[in-house]
Structures are given as C-alpha cells and as structure tokens.
Design a protein around this motif. Structure first.
Motif, PDB file in Angstrom:
ATOM      1  N   UNK A 165       0.799  -1.235   0.000  1.00 13.88           N
ATOM      2  CA  UNK A 165       0.000   0.000   0.000  1.00 13.88           C
ATOM      3  C   UNK A 165       0.819   1.266   0.000  1.00 13.88           C
ATOM      4  N   UNK A 166       2.128   1.152  -0.305  1.00 10.89           N
ATOM      5  CA  UNK A 166       2.947   2.363  -0.382  1.00 10.89           C
ATOM      6  C   UNK A 166       3.612   2.501  -1.748  1.00 10.89           C
ATOM      7  N   UNK A 167       3.386   1.518  -2.633  1.00  8.95           N
ATOM      8  CA  UNK A 167       4.139   1.480  -3.894  1.00  8.95           C
ATOM      9  C   UNK A 167       3.493   2.353  -4.960  1.00  8.95           C
ATOM     10  N   UNK A 168       4.265   3.241  -5.546  1.00  7.70           N
ATOM     11  CA  UNK A 168       3.725   4.042  -6.655  1.00  7.70           C
ATOM     12  C   UNK A 168       4.378   3.593  -7.968  1.00  7.70           C
ATOM     13  N   UNK A 169       3.868   4.049  -9.101  1.00  6.26           N
ATOM     14  CA  UNK A 169       4.378   3.534 -10.388  1.00  6.26           C
ATOM     15  C   UNK A 169       5.834   3.934 -10.647  1.00  6.26           C
ATOM     16  N   UNK A 170       6.257   5.032 -10.027  1.00  8.54           N
ATOM     17  CA  UNK A 170       7.655   5.429 -10.224  1.00  8.54           C
ATOM     18  C   UNK A 170       8.578   4.386  -9.605  1.00  8.54           C
ATOM     19  N   UNK A 171       8.140   3.816  -8.469  1.00  8.98           N
ATOM     20  CA  UNK A 171       8.926   2.777  -7.806  1.00  8.98           C
ATOM     21  C   UNK A 171       9.071   1.550  -8.706  1.00  8.98           C
ATOM     22  N   UNK A 172       8.097   1.356  -9.582  1.00 10.61           N
ATOM     23  CA  UNK A 172       8.091   0.163 -10.428  1.00 10.61           C
ATOM     24  C   UNK A 172       8.798   0.411 -11.750  1.00 10.61           C
ATOM     25  N   UNK A 173       9.317   1.628 -11.922  1.00  8.21           N
ATOM     26  CA  UNK A 173      10.042   1.931 -13.150  1.00  8.21           C
ATOM     27  C   UNK A 173       9.161   2.432 -14.271  1.00  8.21           C
ATOM     28  N   UNK A 174       7.956   2.922 -13.946  1.00 10.64           N
ATOM     29  CA  UNK A 174       7.055   3.405 -14.980  1.00 10.64           C
ATOM     30  C   UNK A 174       7.096   4.925 -15.131  1.00 10.64           C
TER      31      UNK A 174
END
Lengths: 111, 987, 414
Positions: free
Chosen positions: B861-870
């Motif tokens: 519940x803290x992950x944003x798309x930038x964290x995923x490389x998007x």
C-alpha cells in the motif's frame, strides 16, 4: 442496524450498502498546490451532527446516492441523488416523525 | 405422592404434579415436576447452598426467580453437553439433567476457597492495584487467574444447531405482562401486524402468580381471554421463552430463544433479528434488595421471588419467614405465605405505616409488624438461623438500642421495584433517578419506542392496562409522533416506598451490595475515600455491577450507598449506560449457521470438478478454492510445481484463470473514461489491440494491474487481478457515478459469465489451429498483445494473446457453463503435444522467472508507479488520471524510495525466501524486502523479486539479506531472469 | 501521596482501610495554567505526568468533559505490543512498551501488565510470506518476534481450530506483547500527576478557545475561561470537533470500534491472538472474560454504541477460530469512538495554530501508545520542538506525501 432507504429500491438493511464517506467534495485540477491537493485527499469535516455523505447500494441496484445522517443518533434525515444539492436541514430537525425525505432532482422522479 | 421434596406445599402452584422429573445436583439424585425450573426444584428439595461467591467463596442460595439471579449460576449437563453459568431460575427442569456447582473445591458445602473470606481485610476494592508490583504482575498472575473465572469451558458433545431468524412487524411488544398484553391487543385490534415476545414460557407476566384482580376478573381469566384473542388474531405473532436482549439503531432488536427444545427445522436457541416500525417496551421491573450486615446468607431472597416460588411452583422457601421491606408490595409475600399456612414471624417495615388496605390485611391475619425498623444482621452459615431487627431513628441514619433476634429460616427482602429500562437505554434512551418514586425512570429517547407498565413505573394493574392500551393504539396508527418523553400520565401507585435501602452500620460486619462480585459497603466507602466517586469510577474500582448479572440487583443500591456517603442526591449522581446484552446470549446463537464453509463461502471455478478429479491440491486464494498444483502419484508438492513449470517451458500447459476480473466498458465516452482511470494511454489503442495498464488510487498508490482490450471504438474489455475483480468494478462505478456522471458509458462486470482457460507454451498455437473455428491463430494474423473473438471448437470465444509466463500464450474466455467440457477437450487434443494442467503456484514461478509484477505480492500500500520503473510512461501520458497529482509530491519523487528489482543469491545453492529483508549492517536497518522468491526449475537456482531503497541505481550491487536471524549475500539484478528479450512470447 | 505496597495494604487492613488518601483531588480550576491539556484520557494524563515529572512544569491542568479515563482509555481491549513494521513506528511503540514494563513501579500503581505474548496468524501461504516480512522487519528493528509453525501454535493455543475456513498456516509471536489493565493506567497516571501538583478537572467541557491574533491563549469551558500558555488536544474521537472551532481541518474520521466480553471462565487462553484475515483479536482477561473485537463499524459515528453487522462479524470470526467457545455467552458489548487517519499513523505535535498541539489519530490502537504518547508530547510542549520519536508524525506529512502506512505494510489495522 441502519435501515437505509435506497432511492431506487426502498428500505434495506445497512448490510446491503457501502459507506463512501463525505459527499460534495470537489476534485481539484492537476495544477493546484500540494496544500490544496492534501486538503482534498485527506481532510474531512467529520461533523458531530448532520453529515452529508454518499452510500452505495452495493448488494442491490449498484447505485450511489447521498444521505444526510446524524452521526450522533444515526437518524437518517434525507436521501437524495448524486449530483443533487445538499438539502437544507436544521440541526434540531425532529426526524422521528417522518420517513426520510426524498429529494426530487432533475435526474428522475422518485417514488 | 404429590410432593417432590420437603419444601413443596400440599397444593397450589402451576405444576404438573403427576409428572416427575429426575435430576442430580452435585451427585445427589433429586426429583421435581414438569413445570419446575431448576431453581424451584432445588428449593423444593431443601437445597440451601447452590454456589460459592466469586471473591470470598461464601455459601450462597437462590436469591431470585428471574433474569436478575446473582447466585444460582450452575453447570448444567443435558444430553451429554455441559454448559457453565446456567441461570437455575430460568432453566426448566429436564429429565436426567446433571447439575453441579462451580468455583468451589472440593465441594459447594465445604470449600477451601473460604480462606479468602477469612482474610477479606486484605482484599478491599482495588487491592491488586496497590500490591503485586514486585517483581512484576506476571509473577502472581497465573495464581490469580486460576482463582478468578466463575465457570469452566463447556464439555461434551455439542450437537446444537443454531439458526438466525428474521422478523419484521409494525409493532413489536416486548414483554407479555398485563401492560404488554394490553398493548398487543389494542395494536392488533387496530389492524397492525404485531409481534409479542415474552421471556417466560407463559404469557401474563407477574400477574400469573399474584393474587390480583384485573378489570374486575381474576388475573387468570383476564389473561386467558387476552391470550385467546391474540392467538386468533391473524396478524399477531407470539414468541414465548424468547428473551429480547439487544436494541440497536433504527428499531432493530435481537432476541434469543431460550427453549431447549428443537424446532421443526432442527434448530434450538434461535437468534431473532427483529425490525419493527414501532416498539412498545413492557419489560416490567426488578425488585431490589435491602443492604444490611450479612445480607448474603442462603435463605435470604427477594420478596417477590419468594411468592413466585410459592404461588407458581408450590414451594415454601422456608418454614418460618421474616419479611423486610420499605414498601407496601412485600406485604403480598407475607399474606400469601400466611394464607398458605407458612409461619410469618414478622414483617420488618422501615416505615411507620402501610397503605390502608395493607393495614387491614395485617389485622385480619394477625401478622406481627415491626415498624420503623430494619433487619440489621443475620446468623447462620449454610442455612439462615435468625435475623436481628432494630429500630430506625427518624433520620434513617442511626439505630435504636433494642436489637432483637428473631429465629427464622427464610428472609424476604424488598426495597421496591426498579423499572427494567435496559432496552430503553440501549436504544439510546436517557434514564434518570426519580426521588419521589425512588427508582430509575425512562426519560426520553430518539427512537420510535414507547415504554409502558412497570417498566415506566406504572405499577398498578389499572395503570399498566391504561398505558399499554394507549401505547398499542398509538403505535398501530401509522406515522404517529412518538412523544419524546416517556409518558407519566398513568403513574398512580408508588407502593408507598420510603427510600431507605441500607441499614445504618452498627459494627464492622460486612453489608453486601453486589452478591456475585462480593462488593460490600466498605468497598464503596474506600472508593469514596479515594475519590472514585464518578459512577463509572465507582463501578470499575469496586467492580460493582460488572459480574454476569450486570448489577440487576446491585446497581441502584450502590448508587444509594454512594449517595449516603457523599451527601449528594442519587438524581445528581447519574447512572451508568446499559449496554447490550440485557442477559448473556450464547455466541453460537449469534453466529447462527455462519461458521465453517458458510463463514465465507468458498468460491469454485467453472472447471472445478475437473481439477478435483485430477489430483488438484486446492488452496484458498482470495476466497477462491484453486489448484495450487496437481499431484501425480506419490509426488511432493515441490516436485509437482517444478514439473508443471517445465511442462510450460518445454511443451504446453493449461491453466484456469477464471477469477480474473473482466469488466466491459461500452459507450461513446468509454475511452475517455478509461484514459482518466489508467496510468497508461488508452485513447491511442486501436480495435483488436491489447495493452498493459496500471490503476492507481488518488494517493498515487498502485492498486491493480492488468490488460485492457479495445474491442471496437466504443467497446473495451478491462481485465483485473483475480483478488480485485469486485473491488475494481466498484471502483470504476464510483468514479463514473460520483465524479464523471456526464461521461456516456456503461460498465458491466462479466467476471463470472466467462471462464478463462489459458494455454501457455510453444505448442499452444499448434493445438489451437487443430480446433475447428473461425479465428486465424497464425503468428502474422494474431500477434502478441492482440484480441480476437469468434467460434472455437463450437463455442463463442474471446481470445487475448497475452502472456504472464513469458511463453507463447492465449487467454481464452468461453461461456462459464462450457468451461469443463472445453477444458476436457483441450486436454485430450493436447495429449500428444505433452499438455499438462498447471496450478497457481507453478504459474507464479513462471511469471517470477520472467520478472513480471504481481500486484499485492510485489507491491504494497505504499508502492507508486515510479517505484516500479514506470516513470517514463507517466511522463508521456497526456492529461489527468486518477492519482497523477499525488505523484508530483516531493515524497513520491524521492530517489531513496524502495524500487522494484530482481535478486539472486551469490552463493550457488543458497535460497532466497519471500519476506526476508535487505539490510544495512551499521546502523542495522531495513533497506527493503524480498517480495517474491522461488526455486526456478528452468534456471536451476533460487531467484527473487523485491522492493529495495534506490534499487534502480544499484543493479549488480551485492547486498545482505536477513531472514530470522540468518543472512546471505545476494546480487541486485534487473527483474527479468528468463528470456529478457521476450522472444518466446512474441514468437 | 500515600505509598502503595503489600505492607501498606496490610496496615490499611489493620486500620480497616480508613487511612487511605484520595487518589486525586477534585480542584476548582485556577485562572491560568502554563499548559492546559484537553482530555483526561490516558494520553492527556500521561502528558501531564511527564510534563511535571521530567520537565518540572507543574502548573498544568487536564480538563475532562466527563470522568477521567472514560473515553477510549476505558473502552479498549487493553493490548500492549510493539510489533510494528516501519522503523518510525517501531521505535515509538517500543519506547512505549519499555515504559509500560516499568510503569507499575514508576507510578507505584499496579497496571497489571501481563506479557503473555501476542500471536498474529497467517491463513495462507501468501499471508505467511507477508507475516514473515513483518516479523523480520521487527527483528531488524531489534524487537522480539518469532515465526511459529502450525504445530507450535497448536501447542500454545490448544483450543484453536487449525482447520478453520481459513486454515492456520503459521504465525508470529511477540512474547513481550500482552495486555494490561486500562483503568489502572488512567488512574495510575492521574494519581501520579495529581501528586506532582497537576489539576485534573473533571466535568469541565471545553466549548471554545481564546485567541490573541493567531495564537491560542486559553480555553472557554463549562467552568469558565482558563488562560493557557499552551493548549494540547488529546481528545480521541472528538479531535476534528475541537480543532474545527479553530478553523483547523484534520485528516480524521470518527468511527465506532466495538469490543465485547464473554462471561468469565477459568483460564483457557493464555495468549493474545490476532488474525488479520478474519479480522479478529481475542484475549482472556485476568477475571476470566474473553475480551475480543475486530474491525470498526463502516460509517462515521459519534455514538458510543456499535452496530449489528460488525458485531456479528466479530462473534462469527471468534467462533470460526475457537469453536470451543460456541456455548459460552456474550456478556456485554460496547463501542468507543476512534480517530481514523488515512495512513493508520497518529498525528502528534504542533499545528499551524501557534500555541496549539495535537495528539490524535490513534485509530484503533492508542492504548498501547499511552506512555510514549505522554512522554513525547510532554517533551514537545516543554521544548517547543517535536520529540525525535514523533518528528515524522506531524501534520506536514499529508502535504508532502510522506505517509507512514502501517496498514498498507502489515495488512492489519493498528
């Protein structure tokens, strides 16, 4: 157990509904500053007294609608459609006498 | 022989004296009659001590005849099931029942726990707060816990079936005494649909067992007439032996069926949920005892209870009785006992005189009355031997010097009746103490409830009928305003009460207030001395009223003692709020049948039966029972998972993914809508094409991922993860209905209409091309990330060429009811291609080898798309979408955030485990964690995915991984372990 | 202050308990205080106690609308633990647990801390992975936690139904977690603060604020106007109502959280058990009652009573895990009004209004935080600078986006 009068289906148990929090919150545009965005995202009136909130008849017609509810007595003072304006209610309305008010809007007439 | 037990009187009572019931009490065989309660049968057999008190282990006898019982809480075994803390006063006698006393050792008559009574001076209110601090409380706790606890766990074979039942009515009347019957009759006559609920097995309430006249007739004939009219009325439902215990918002009440008998549907102890337009509470009143030294001995009983035992059960509580009172009502007990031939040694009345008709009755019978006097002490141990009486000074606060001892074996006590306002209070009603009536009264309530009869301090029969009738008529009339205040117009009789409840204390002898919790007036004195004078502080500090009887006979007296000690009127002290339940309610009844599979009904996939027949190991995944893997022969789970992974990599696998969420979005604005929902571009997608997308919440957090397909310019198909299927459908509806109602589109969740069978592996195309149909599966006609629909093996099919495994893969949706047949057909036709059924665990390993994200595992519940490389994708997107603004905040753009990476152990043979952390050693802190890990059969080593601080910039770094105290070294890699170029799935 | 010990109890018994002194006074309010704390719950009383004890600020009033300890402090299920995921939370709650461990002696009042262990359950293979992540996080923070196998759990909690609808796949335990006596915590702090000169004024409702320019300089109460150097709001459940009087909007919703107890029985459950999946927690009190609860009611509420759906859910979940309790009975149920924040982390520290501090947003878990909440707020008010342990718990995080989302990480409401 709240008995909520869905404007489309009639009176049903609270268990058929989902609470959606404060209604009439305006979504700001992308270019607002962080403070305005945070206010929209997180801050709520959270009134002790009449709250204007939205509910979903999730195990029923699947429609969202608005409810004016006293957060102390849990009395439901009015039920009105999404998009309709807040009805004017006085804090001391003796709601016990009447069924919840059905507010008529342009979206359709209610039974 | 018409008598069972030495204390049964020759005649009288409403028993079936011809029918005997045998039972045992602490090993003794005893006999009672049909119609007895356990309490009346014990009394009839001369059993004086039934239990030991909670704290001091003092011997205690039966004290009441109803729900208020503080002493006779016994372990009762019926049909092999033993249940603790059964109220003997409510439990009908059942043939063969085995009854035992609890909280005593070795026996109720000789209890070693009595030692606590000897050292009671060390155990005042709150003693445990002052001591047991060294070295710590835990040192003493075990011993204290073993001493506390009144009952023990139920034992034996529990065959009980519980059911919840529902009832809807215009008017619910709670309590079928005279007032309740009058209300039900009147409401019924006015045409209302009425439910009348009575806790007792008989209708009529107290009048059944009182020698009173009702509207010029005997109570029995009035009640019989009322009951017979109600029984004939078409719209009246009567529930007997049913206790209304909870009163909730919007006039919803709950009740427990107290009967031990099975209903035709096999249930016992039904739990009722009642929705009533109007409620009439006719819940009666509970008599309160007097407070004096040693007022807890066996043989002391509420005055009304003593005459209930006599008049209803034909049981004499003793052979020589004294009645102690501060009001007129208890004289009924004196008269009834006297008239039944039982010696009344004296009535001890705190007042100077009684009402005129009472005085006449005293004279006629020649009963001795000691006026302006109180019982001040008692003697006896397991039975009552004598009571001491002294004169009361005019101020009610001191005693004369003429203490006399009166031998007796029963003492009836009364300090008046207190309205049963518990349900009224639960409903949100306010209650207050009324000093002229000397009781707690209902005051006002916001719910649609009326309260009548003794529950509203309308004690006279005529008042009860008048108020019941009025309330019944008003309640039946639709939409009549409910008076905000509980009515007062019908109150007349006050029983001439004098509000003296406690005898002045003449010695150090203890005066009990709460019998069950052993709270005495000295505990209240201590609380006052220490300034615990708020009513709630007093309750919690002394524990008065917190026992299982919830203070039904002790709360008011505690207030009276507090008022005495502080000099403040009871009306200024306030009362505690009554909470549900009015009386304890069996957990099983509340839960009804909703346990086991009915707790959360498991969901089965359309081809479920095939999986079960073919060795599927079913696990729970978000409520669905899905095959984790399929076992062949004696294979282990690990072996099966590895085999299934290899089958997909080397040949062909078939996987059921039906829980996958499927939502159709149709309408002119479908694309505009989805464009605002997805992080990805939607408007540029052409018909027949499929695109991967992420959904965020407004806080910028990734909530779901999946593909969406453009079927036609105004028709899209959205896929969600299985766990989020309902949630995302609701999410889209909420945005459409509440935020963008102007967009013209319709959302239709079709998750359960379509089964999803996925073929994965190099041979997938070969198999599909063998099936009859009109879809061209050639690589050129149907490339990766495309959508086609048509006929396939005689069925409608929607096919998306997408891949979660990295292999050539087709996700085929067919109508759910054809899933099993289609599955079977694919398995048969695929046999020569080496097809294998694939469970979810292998499926997840396959995607892990590919490094594909699994939302919910690899994100939190803290992950944003930038964290995923998007990040780049967000940059390219035109226009607003849900959550976009949040990604602009500083905290969301920090490069120190945890980012999605791959991890491999450095040492060959070492294993990563999901849930391990990547740590820095000095200072020791977590830098992230392994979110998924498995042994890769394809690569022959352990691999993992994780979220790691600054992870994108740390590729090839060696990090320390911590799990349960052990560490290993791992290399940070890009999250694609197998076929990073994607040649296999694109092929 | 009358010292409490076994010997003083013995001597009290000999004097028939006539010599005990008041645990706290009932003073009339003075005209002005250095610090006025609104709300005499655990947090307000602890703040006053540590202000007086550690910072020498004794001219302090704690104002209470009802009776001290009568809000959520007296309504919670008494669980104390520090098994938090994020380092910020872990450091704070561990400080709290350590203060709890010495509290009975510090306050000379037995708060009956029972470190019987708190066991958190996983009901699937994947939940066990997240629990492992959680348990490891706690270990990395140097706080005790151990993973447990189903066999170990069955041994520890023999009555548990391992094959429930959601079978028990494992769990982890914090052995230093447990329960304590909530009333005693409030009473102990009240007695301690009172002895140090703090005025605890009950039946005193704050109806408004006095301001000088932007600054808050006092409060209007049902017992008159009281001037204050600083004002601290510790009014869980009513935080937005009071802050609203100053035009301050807070990211808080008030919800009813239910709790319930069974009839008392002999010891049969020696551990606190918590299941995030079936959303239920249960322990057995020293009196023998099973004390349990679960999720909050679904709608905002200021009524201190719960609704039926959450009540059913709690009871059903209890029986699903403990079928042996089926024939036991529910004795009493009640609800408290809790402050729910968007990230399940409290809001502590200064506000945009000079002179005003808030201590709110504890959600369903403020009880375990009482000692640290009081200690860090006292430090913050005394020094004018946020205590390092609560530096990240300020209101600013909602603007910057630096939320501390325990619920998101651990998948359980705190």
């Amino acid at each position: 157990m709240l008995q909520i009068s869905c404007p489309y289906c009639g009176v049903r148990d609270e268990e058929e509904f989902r609470f959606g929090g404060e209604s009439h919150v305006t979504r700001p545009a992308l270019d607002v500053d962080d403070r305005v965005w945070a206010d929209y995202l997180f801050n709520r009136i959270n009134p002790k007294g009449i709250a204007y909130e939205r509910w979903l008849h999730s195990y029923g017609c699947g429609r969202w609608f608005n409810v004016a509810r006293d957060t102390v007595t849990h009395e439901i003072l009015a039920v009105y459609l999404m998009g309709a304006a807040k009805p004017q209610l006085s804090e001391v309305t003796p709601a016990r006498e009447a069924q919840p008010k059905r507010v008529r809007t342009s979206e359709g007439s209610l039974s | 022989m018409s008598r069972s037990g030495a204390h049964r009187v020759e005649k009288g009572g409403q028993l079936d004296r011809a029918r005997k019931v045998s039972f045992t009490f602490n090993g003794r065989a005893l006999v009672g009659h049909v119609g007895d309660t356990l309490a009346s049968a014990l009394l009839a057999n001369g059993i004086s001590v039934v239990s030991r008190s909670f704290k001091y282990h003092r011997p205690r006898g039966i004290f009441s005849a109803g729900v208020e019982e503080p002493n006779a809480l016994l372990r009762v075994e019926i049909d092999g099931l033993a249940v603790p803390l059964v109220r003997a006063t409510l439990q009908p006698l059942v043939e063969g029942m085995v009854v035992t006393s609890e909280n005593c050792f070795p026996s109720v008559d000789f209890d070693l726990g009595r030692i606590f009574d000897r050292v009671h001076g060390l155990l005042p209110a709150g003693f445990y707060n002052k001591t047991f601090k060294w070295p710590n409380w835990h040192t003493y706790e075990d011993a204290v816990r073993r001493m506390a606890g009144l009952g023990t766990l139920p034992t034996g074979d529990d065959k009980t079936s519980f059911f919840r039942h529902h009832l809807r009515c215009d008017v619910l009347v709670v309590g079928a005494g005279i007032a309740g019957l009058a209300a039900a009759l009147e409401a019924s006559r006015a045409g209302a649909q009425v439910a009348l609920i009575e806790q007792d097995g008989e209708l009529g309430g107290r009048a059944l067992h009182e020698r009173v006249q009702v509207e010029g007739r005997t109570a029995k004939s009035w009640i019989d007439a009322a009951v017979s009219e109600l029984a004939r009325a078409p719209r009246v439902r009567i529930l007997k032996r049913t206790l209304v215990a909870g009163y909730y918002d919007h006039n919803v009440l709950t009740a427990l069926d107290l009967s031990d008998k099975e209903h035709p549907d096999g249930s016992v102890q039904r739990f009722w949920i009642i929705r009533a337009r109007e409620v009439v509470l006719a819940t009666g009143a509970i008599e309160q005892p007097l407070v004096f030294a040693h007022n807890d001995r066996p043989g002391i009983m509420l005055a009304g209870a003593m005459r209930t035992y006599l008049n209803r059960y034909g049981v004499a509580a003793g052979r020589r009785a004294v009645i102690a009172t501060n009001n007129d009502d208890a004289y009924r007990t004196a008269f009834d006992l006297h008239d039944a031939g039982i010696e009344v040694a004296a009535v001890v009345d705190a007042r100077t005189n009684a009402a005129r008709n009472i005085e006449e009755g005293i004279q006629q019978r020649g009963i001795k009355v000691l006026r302006s006097s109180m019982v001040v002490d008692t003697r006896g141990s397991t039975t009552l031997k004598a009571v001491a009486v002294d004169e009361l000074a005019n101020d009610g606060r001191s005693l004369g010097a003429n203490r006399v001892w009166i031998p007796c074996d029963a003492l009836a006590v009364s300090s008046g009746w207190n309205p049963t306002v518990h349900l009224y209070s639960q409903a949100g009603g306010k209650v207050r103490y009324d000093s002229s009536l000397a009781c707690i009264l209902p005051d006002n309530c916001r719910q649609r409830v009326r309260i009548v009869g003794a529950a509203n301090a309308e004690f006279a029969v005529s008042s009860a009928i008048a108020s019941g009738t009025h309330a019944g008529r008003e309640a039946a009339a639709e939409s009549r305003p409910v008076p905000r205040d509980a009515g007062r117009e019908h109150r007349s009789e006050t029983n001439g009460i004098r509000a003296v409840r406690r005898a002045p204390q003449a010695s150090a002898a203890r005066q009990w207030v709460d019998l069950l919790h052993d709270v005495t007036t000295s505990d209240i004195e201590l609380a006052v001395r220490e300034n615990f004078v708020a009513v709630e502080h007093l309750k919690r500090y002394t524990t008065n009223g917190m026992a299982v009887d919830q203070g039904k006979t002790s709360n008011l007296n505690a207030l009276a003692v507090l008022s005495d000690l502080t000099g403040r009127g009871i009306e200024t002290l306030g009362t505690t709020t009554y909470r549900p339940q009015f009386m304890p309610v069996t957990f099983g009844a509340i839960a009804g049948g909703a346990t086991g599979d009915l707790y959360v009904p498991p969901r089965h996939m359309p081809a479920h039966r095939w999986h079960v027949r073919h060795g599927a190991q079913l696990d729970d995944y978000g409520g669905w029972k899905r095959p984790a893997c399929y076992l062949r022969g004696a294979e282990t789970r690990e072996a099966a998972i590895n085999r299934e992974v290899q089958a997909v990599r080397t040949a062909l696998g078939l996987f059921e993914g039906s829980p996958l969420g499927k939502i159709e979005v149709r309408g002119p604005d479908a694309a505009r809508f989805l464009h605002r929902i997805y992080m990805n571009n939607v408007t540029s997608l052409q018909p027949g094409k499929v695109r991967y997308g992420l959904m965020l919440n407004e806080n910028g957090i990734v909530i779901d991922d999946g593909v969406f397909a453009c079927l036609s310019p105004e028709h899209y198909l959205v896929s969600t993860t299985g766990a989020n299927a309902e949630r995302i459908a609701g999410w889209l509806e909420e945005w459409h209905q509440c935020e963008w109602p102007d967009l013209d589109l319709v959302l239709m969740p079709v998750t359960t209409q379509w089964a999803v069978l996925t073929l994965a592996g190099a041979a997938a195309r070969t198999l599909l091309q063998q099936l009859p149909g009109d879809i061209d599966f050639s690589a050129a006609a149907f490339p990766h990330m495309n959508y086609r629909e048509g006929q396939l093996a005689g069925r409608r099919a929607r096919v998306q060429r997408v891949s979660f495994t990295g292999e050539l893969s087709y996700e085929i949706s067919v109508p759910a009811n054809e899933a099993e047949a289609f599955w079977d057909e694919l398995m048969q036709r695929g046999a020569q291609l080496g097809i294998a059924p694939i469970g979810l665990e292998a499926w997840l390993v396959l995607r892990l080898e590919k490094g594909f994200l699994h939302v919910g595992s690899d994100t939190d519940g803290t992950t944003n798309p930038l964290d995923l490389g998007f990040g780049a994708m967000v940059q390219k997107k035109a226009g607003d979408f849900v959550g976009r603004r949040s990604l602009l905040r500083t905290a969301d753009q920090e490069t120190s955030r945890r980012q999605f990476v791959g991890l491999e152990p450095v040492e060959a043979g070492a294993s990563l485990v999901a849930g391990a952390h990547v740590i820095s050693t000095s200072p020791k802190r977590s830098q992230g964690f392994v979110t998924s890990a498995a042994f890769s059969p394809t690569l022959g080593r352990s691999i993992g995915l994780g979220l790691l601080e600054r992870g994108h910039a740390r590729i090839d770094e060696i990090v320390t991984v911590f799990d349960e105290g052990r560490t290993l070294q791992a290399r940070v890699v890009k999250p694609a372990f197998f076929d990073p170029a994607g040649e296999r799935m694109n092929g | 202050m009358h010292h409490y010990s076994f010997f003083s109890l013995l001597s009290g018994a000999l004097g028939r308990h006539r010599r005990w002194s008041q645990a706290w006074r009932s003073p009339t309010p003075r005209k002005a205080y250095d610090v006025v704390i609104v709300g005499a719950g655990g947090h307000g009383l602890a703040t006053a106690y540590y202000l007086a004890k550690k910072h020498g600020i004794r001219n302090v009033a704690v104002l209470e609308k009802g009776w001290l300890g009568g809000g959520n402090t007296g309504r919670n299920t008494q669980v104390t633990r520090s098994n938090y995921f994020w380092p910020e939370s872990a450091a704070f709650y561990e400080h709290s647990l350590q203060l709890y461990e010495g509290l009975s002696r510090d306050l000379n009042f037995n708060v009956m801390l029972s470190q019987r262990g708190i066991l958190t359950l996983a009901h699937s293979h994947h939940e066990l992975e997240s629990l492992r992540r959680w348990a490891n996080a706690i270990q990395v923070n140097d706080i005790d936690s151990e993973l447990m196998t189903p066999e170990e759990i069955k041994k520890l909690v023999p009555l548990m139904n391992m094959e429930a609808r959601f079978a028990v796949h494992g769990g982890f335990i914090q052995r230093r977690g447990g329960i304590s006596r909530h009333d005693a915590v409030a009473w102990g702090y009240a007695r301690g603060a009172n002895a140090l000169g703090v005025d605890i004024i009950q039946q005193c409702e704050v109806t408004g604020f006095c301001r000088q320019g932007e600054r808050v300089v006092g409060v209007e109460t049902s017992q008159g106007t009281i001037a204050a150097g600083s004002v601290v709001l510790s009014v869980a459940g009513h935080s937005t109502v009071l802050a609203g009087k100053l035009g301050l909007r807070l990211p808080i919703s008030s919800m009813a959280l239910q709790a319930m107890v069974s009839e008392p029985i002999k010891p049969c459950l020696d551990t606190v058990v918590l299941s995030p999946t079936v959303h239920m927690y249960v322990s057995q009190s020293d009196r023998g009652e099973l004390v349990f609860g679960g999720g909050a009611d679904i709608y905002t509420s200021y009524a201190q009573r719960g609704g039926l759906p959450a009540f059913y859910q709690n009871v059903t979940a209890l029986l699903e895990l403990f079928p042996a309790f089926r024939q036991l009975r529910l004795m009493r149920q009640w609800a408290g009004i809790v402050d729910i924040t968007p990230d399940t982390t409290p809001i502590m520290g200064g506000t945009p209004v000079p002179g005003l501090y808030v201590n709110c947003g504890w959600g369903t878990g403020g009880y375990k935080a009482i000692p640290a909440g009081g200690d860090t707020m006292a430090h913050t008010v005394a020094t004018g600078k946020a205590h390092p342990l609560i530096a990240k718990f300020g209101l600013e995080r909602f603007t910057s986006g630096a939320l501390i989302d325990e619920g998101a990480a651990a998948g359980v409401a705190h």
